[in-house]
Write an enzyme that holds these catalytic residues in place. Structure first.
Site, PDB file in Angstrom:
ATOM      1  N   TRP A 184      61.132  38.456  22.162  1.00 27.22           N
ATOM      2  CA  TRP A 184      60.434  37.243  21.748  1.00 27.22           C
ATOM      3  C   TRP A 184      61.425  36.381  20.975  1.00 27.22           C
ATOM      4  O   TRP A 184      62.157  36.882  20.119  1.00 27.22           O
ATOM      5  CB  TRP A 184      59.219  37.545  20.850  1.00 27.22           C
ATOM      6  CG  TRP A 184      58.703  36.253  20.293  1.00 27.22           C
ATOM      7  CD1 TRP A 184      58.010  35.297  20.965  1.00 27.22           C
ATOM      8  CD2 TRP A 184      58.924  35.732  18.969  1.00 27.22           C
ATOM      9  NE1 TRP A 184      57.786  34.209  20.149  1.00 27.22           N
ATOM     10  CE2 TRP A 184      58.327  34.449  18.924  1.00 27.22           C
ATOM     11  CE3 TRP A 184      59.565  36.226  17.828  1.00 27.22           C
ATOM     12  CZ2 TRP A 184      58.359  33.661  17.778  1.00 27.22           C
ATOM     13  CZ3 TRP A 184      59.594  35.432  16.684  1.00 27.22           C
ATOM     14  CH2 TRP A 184      58.994  34.162  16.672  1.00 27.22           C
ATOM     15  N   GLU A 225      57.987  37.912  25.889  1.00 29.22           N
ATOM     16  CA  GLU A 225      56.758  37.445  25.215  1.00 29.22           C
ATOM     17  C   GLU A 225      56.740  35.930  25.068  1.00 29.22           C
ATOM     18  O   GLU A 225      57.625  35.347  24.455  1.00 29.22           O
ATOM     19  CB  GLU A 225      56.662  38.108  23.836  1.00 29.22           C
ATOM     20  CG  GLU A 225      55.439  37.657  23.028  1.00 29.22           C
ATOM     21  CD  GLU A 225      55.367  38.318  21.651  1.00 29.22           C
ATOM     22  OE1 GLU A 225      56.315  39.039  21.270  1.00 29.22           O
ATOM     23  OE2 GLU A 225      54.366  38.097  20.954  1.00 29.22           O
ATOM     24  N   LYS A 227      54.947  32.109  24.050  1.00 33.89           N
ATOM     25  CA  LYS A 227      54.252  31.552  22.889  1.00 33.89           C
ATOM     26  C   LYS A 227      53.927  30.090  23.128  1.00 33.89           C
ATOM     27  O   LYS A 227      54.583  29.418  23.941  1.00 33.89           O
ATOM     28  CB  LYS A 227      55.137  31.717  21.647  1.00 33.89           C
ATOM     29  CG  LYS A 227      54.436  31.409  20.345  1.00 33.89           C
ATOM     30  CD  LYS A 227      55.162  32.042  19.169  1.00 33.89           C
ATOM     31  CE  LYS A 227      54.532  31.610  17.860  1.00 33.89           C
ATOM     32  NZ  LYS A 227      54.968  32.432  16.733  1.00 33.89           N
ATOM     33  N   ASP A 258      50.649  37.869  23.829  1.00 31.61           N
ATOM     34  CA  ASP A 258      50.187  38.052  22.457  1.00 31.61           C
ATOM     35  C   ASP A 258      48.892  37.253  22.325  1.00 31.61           C
ATOM     36  O   ASP A 258      48.839  36.076  22.706  1.00 31.61           O
ATOM     37  CB  ASP A 258      51.272  37.535  21.496  1.00 31.61           C
ATOM     38  CG  ASP A 258      50.919  37.733  20.033  1.00 31.61           C
ATOM     39  OD1 ASP A 258      49.827  37.287  19.634  1.00 31.61           O
ATOM     40  OD2 ASP A 258      51.730  38.305  19.282  1.00 31.61           O
ATOM     41  N   HIS A 261      48.910  33.698  20.950  1.00 36.79           N
ATOM     42  CA  HIS A 261      49.891  32.747  21.469  1.00 36.79           C
ATOM     43  C   HIS A 261      49.341  31.789  22.519  1.00 36.79           C
ATOM     44  O   HIS A 261      50.065  31.340  23.401  1.00 36.79           O
ATOM     45  CB  HIS A 261      51.103  33.497  22.032  1.00 36.79           C
ATOM     46  CG  HIS A 261      51.925  34.139  20.970  1.00 36.79           C
ATOM     47  ND1 HIS A 261      53.153  34.714  21.203  1.00 36.79           N
ATOM     48  CD2 HIS A 261      51.709  34.287  19.642  1.00 36.79           C
ATOM     49  CE1 HIS A 261      53.644  35.196  20.075  1.00 36.79           C
ATOM     50  NE2 HIS A 261      52.786  34.957  19.124  1.00 36.79           N
ATOM     51  N   HIS A 285      50.337  42.172  22.950  1.00 44.13           N
ATOM     52  CA  HIS A 285      50.396  42.240  21.500  1.00 44.13           C
ATOM     53  C   HIS A 285      48.999  41.846  21.048  1.00 44.13           C
ATOM     54  O   HIS A 285      48.632  40.673  21.130  1.00 44.13           O
ATOM     55  CB  HIS A 285      51.387  41.220  20.930  1.00 44.13           C
ATOM     56  CG  HIS A 285      52.750  41.778  20.713  1.00 44.13           C
ATOM     57  ND1 HIS A 285      53.758  41.049  20.136  1.00 44.13           N
ATOM     58  CD2 HIS A 285      53.259  43.012  20.947  1.00 44.13           C
ATOM     59  CE1 HIS A 285      54.841  41.795  20.056  1.00 44.13           C
ATOM     60  NE2 HIS A 285      54.577  42.990  20.554  1.00 44.13           N
ATOM     61  N   ASP A 293      48.061  30.945  14.972  1.00 43.76           N
ATOM     62  CA  ASP A 293      48.604  32.273  15.272  1.00 43.76           C
ATOM     63  C   ASP A 293      48.853  33.020  13.952  1.00 43.76           C
ATOM     64  O   ASP A 293      49.978  33.300  13.590  1.00 43.76           O
ATOM     65  CB  ASP A 293      49.918  32.093  16.067  1.00 43.76           C
ATOM     66  CG  ASP A 293      50.576  33.413  16.422  1.00 43.76           C
ATOM     67  OD1 ASP A 293      49.843  34.404  16.570  1.00 43.76           O
ATOM     68  OD2 ASP A 293      51.814  33.441  16.540  1.00 43.76           O
ATOM     69  N   ASP A 295      48.031  35.993  12.841  1.00 43.30           N
ATOM     70  CA  ASP A 295      48.299  37.440  12.837  1.00 43.30           C
ATOM     71  C   ASP A 295      47.473  38.214  11.823  1.00 43.30           C
ATOM     72  O   ASP A 295      47.990  39.052  11.086  1.00 43.30           O
ATOM     73  CB  ASP A 295      49.803  37.704  12.662  1.00 43.30           C
ATOM     74  CG  ASP A 295      50.603  37.278  13.879  1.00 43.30           C
ATOM     75  OD1 ASP A 295      50.438  37.905  14.930  1.00 43.30           O
ATOM     76  OD2 ASP A 295      51.378  36.307  13.785  1.00 43.30           O
ATOM     77  N   ASP A 325      50.139  43.581  16.867  1.00 42.44           N
ATOM     78  CA  ASP A 325      51.051  42.662  16.186  1.00 42.44           C
ATOM     79  C   ASP A 325      50.266  41.845  15.162  1.00 42.44           C
ATOM     80  O   ASP A 325      49.743  40.783  15.482  1.00 42.44           O
ATOM     81  CB  ASP A 325      51.730  41.735  17.215  1.00 42.44           C
ATOM     82  CG  ASP A 325      52.806  40.872  16.577  1.00 42.44           C
ATOM     83  OD1 ASP A 325      53.143  41.099  15.395  1.00 42.44           O
ATOM     84  OD2 ASP A 325      53.307  39.954  17.262  1.00 42.44           O
TER      85      ASP A 325
HETATM   86  C1  RNT Z   1      55.734  36.020  16.983  1.00 42.19           C
HETATM   87  C2  RNT Z   1      55.553  37.099  17.967  1.00 42.19           C
HETATM   88  C3  RNT Z   1      56.377  38.318  17.747  1.00 42.19           C
HETATM   89  C4  RNT Z   1      56.461  38.749  16.303  1.00 42.19           C
HETATM   90  C5  RNT Z   1      57.095  40.099  16.100  1.00 42.19           C
HETATM   91  C6  RNT Z   1      57.452  40.333  14.676  1.00 42.19           C
HETATM   92  O1  RNT Z   1      54.820  35.017  17.101  1.00 42.19           O
HETATM   93  O2  RNT Z   1      54.208  37.443  18.051  1.00 42.19           O
HETATM   94  O3  RNT Z   1      55.922  39.333  18.550  1.00 42.19           O
HETATM   95  O4  RNT Z   1      55.201  38.762  15.708  1.00 42.19           O
HETATM   96  O5  RNT Z   1      58.152  40.247  16.938  1.00 42.19           O
HETATM   97 ZN    ZN Z   2      53.722  39.136  19.233  1.00 40.57          ZN
END
Ligand code: RNT
Ligand code: ZN
Length: 417
Positions: A184, A225, A227, A258, A261, A285, A293, A295, A325
């Protein structure tokens, strides 16, 4: 005793629908979740030359007790794992290398700097996954890495990614289970770009160089990955979903989705069936975006259940690699792992305890009233009784009693840091 009794009753309730709860638990037991190590220390890592977290991601909160050394992080993970049913995996980032006090540049990383992690994983019977770290670094300070206009900077990150794939290969070979190495990058622009194509051309070329190095796929599996935006890359992200979807399909790589994302009303659950028509495998993720985003720790919400249901409906439990994640520094970090991972497992159990074939058939016949009615009724089927039984039979605390363990650990260990 009550747990057993409740389970037997639940078993009968599901049996009426042709669902064998014992078999469901066998299936569930075999699904590994890749638990991200970075919840334990707010994505700091152990580099000797520490940099502020960058890349457009952010960890907020200052709950005491975060892990400050590899030993502490492993102990915390062990505590979390002891409260989560099943055998799982741990997902590392390159910044978690242990370089014995020496500054090792990221493009110079080698498997030996992860030997402690491998020894630990062997001891606990865990698989390991990996991620190159293309943020929190002076060469990523302007938010560009693999798509950077400067060739030297690109080269540095390409070499870091190649080094990371070799570390992944080492994990896979040592642990007997392939490592998912996920790339990523934060690359993007805050404001409206005047050229979207050139950075994408460069990213494509960089990826080609990274993957030109042949690595045994039974040891290392590559994922990329995508985004939509990040802090400071609101207007444009080079590695968008379409970019990586195309790249992955053409080059036989795994797309990693993810859940934070995408646009706020766009769901990963709705993508799985489409993508599996064209790709043998996917990676996720699982996170919880709140307005952005963000998390947040994964909760047992509608989308989590829907993702799990799609995996079951598409018969894709062994095609989709599940990783977590999230990072929350405002609560006990070990508890965050436990809550999020238990929820992921609960969602899978919920999906496995749903009469998916019966419901598919209703849809085929156009019986939408019954489809909705049965799906809703299943939300209050005695799935909690099956969950309690599962936890007990796997030797982990039942219901909220795991919190006592966390409180004890906080008092005895975390609060002393
Ligand atoms: C960031 C991505 C990525 C990170 C990690 C720490 O938006 O989701 O995966 O969260 O690599
Ligand atoms: Zn991620």
């Amino acid at each position: 005793m009550k747990i057993q009794e409740n389970y037997e009753n639940a078993k009968l309730a599901y049996e009426k629908w042709g669902i064998n709860t014992d078999k469901v638990l066998e299936v569930l037991k075999a699904i590994p979740i890749s638990i991200h190590c970075w919840q334990g220390d707010d994505i700091r890592g152990f580099e000797i030359k520490q940099n502020d977290l960058s890349g457009g991601i952010d960890v907020t909160g200052n709950y005491p007790g975060k892990a400050a050394s590899p030993e502490q992080l492993r102990n915390d993970l062990e505590k979390a794992l002891s409260l989560i049913p099943g055998k799982h995996r741990v997902n590392l980032h390159a910044i978690y290398a242990e370089t014995d006090g020496k500054v090792i540049e990221r493009d110079q990383l080698e498997p030996k700097y992860f030997q402690n992690w491998v020894d630990w994983a062997k001891k606990l019977g865990l698989g390991l996954d990996f991620n190159p770290t293309l943020f929190s670094h002076e060469k990523a300070a302007d938010g560009l890495t693999l798509s950077h206009p400067n060739e030297d900077i690109r080269e540095f990150w390409i070499n870091h990614c190649i080094a990371s794939r070799k570390i992944g290969e080492y994990f896979g070979r040592e642990l007997g289970t392939p490592c998912l190495t996920n790339i990523w990058i934060p690359d993007g622009y805050k404001d409206i770009p005047s050229d979207r194509m050139t950075p994408r051309v460069r990213l494509k070329e960089s990826l080609d160089k990274i993957f030109a190095e042949e690595i045994e796929p039974s040891f290392n599996i590559d994922a990329i990955e995508s985004k939509l935006f990040g802090i400071g890359s609101e207007s444009y992200v080079v590695g968008s979903h379409e970019f990586y979807l195309g790249y992955a399909l053409k080059n036989d790589k795994l797309c990693l989705l993810d859940t934070g994302h995408f646009h706020p009303t766009e769901t990963v659950s709705n993508k799985i069936s489409s993508m599996l028509l064209y790709a043998d495998q996917l990676a996720l993720h699982v996170s919880r975006p709140v307005r952005w985003d963000s998390d947040h720790v994964v909760t047992l919400d509608d989308e989590l259940r829907e993702i799990a249901l799609e995996l079951v409906r598409c018969n894709a439990l062994d095609k989709v690699k599940l990783g977590l994640d999230f990072f929350d520094a405002s609560i006990n970090r070990v508890a965050a792992w436990v809550i999020g991972t238990r929820n992921m497992i609960k969602a899978l159990m919920y999906a496995l305890l749903t009469p998916v074939d019966y419901l598919k058939d209703l849809q085929e016949k156009g019986q939408f009233t019954e489809r909705l009615a049965i799906m809703e009724e299943f939300k209050t089927y005695p799935f909690g009784a099956v969950w309690d039984y599962y936890c007990e039979s796997m030797g982990v605390p039942v219901k909220e009693t795991w919190l006592d363990e966390i409180n004890k650990y906080e008092e005895e260990v975390l609060s002393k840091r």
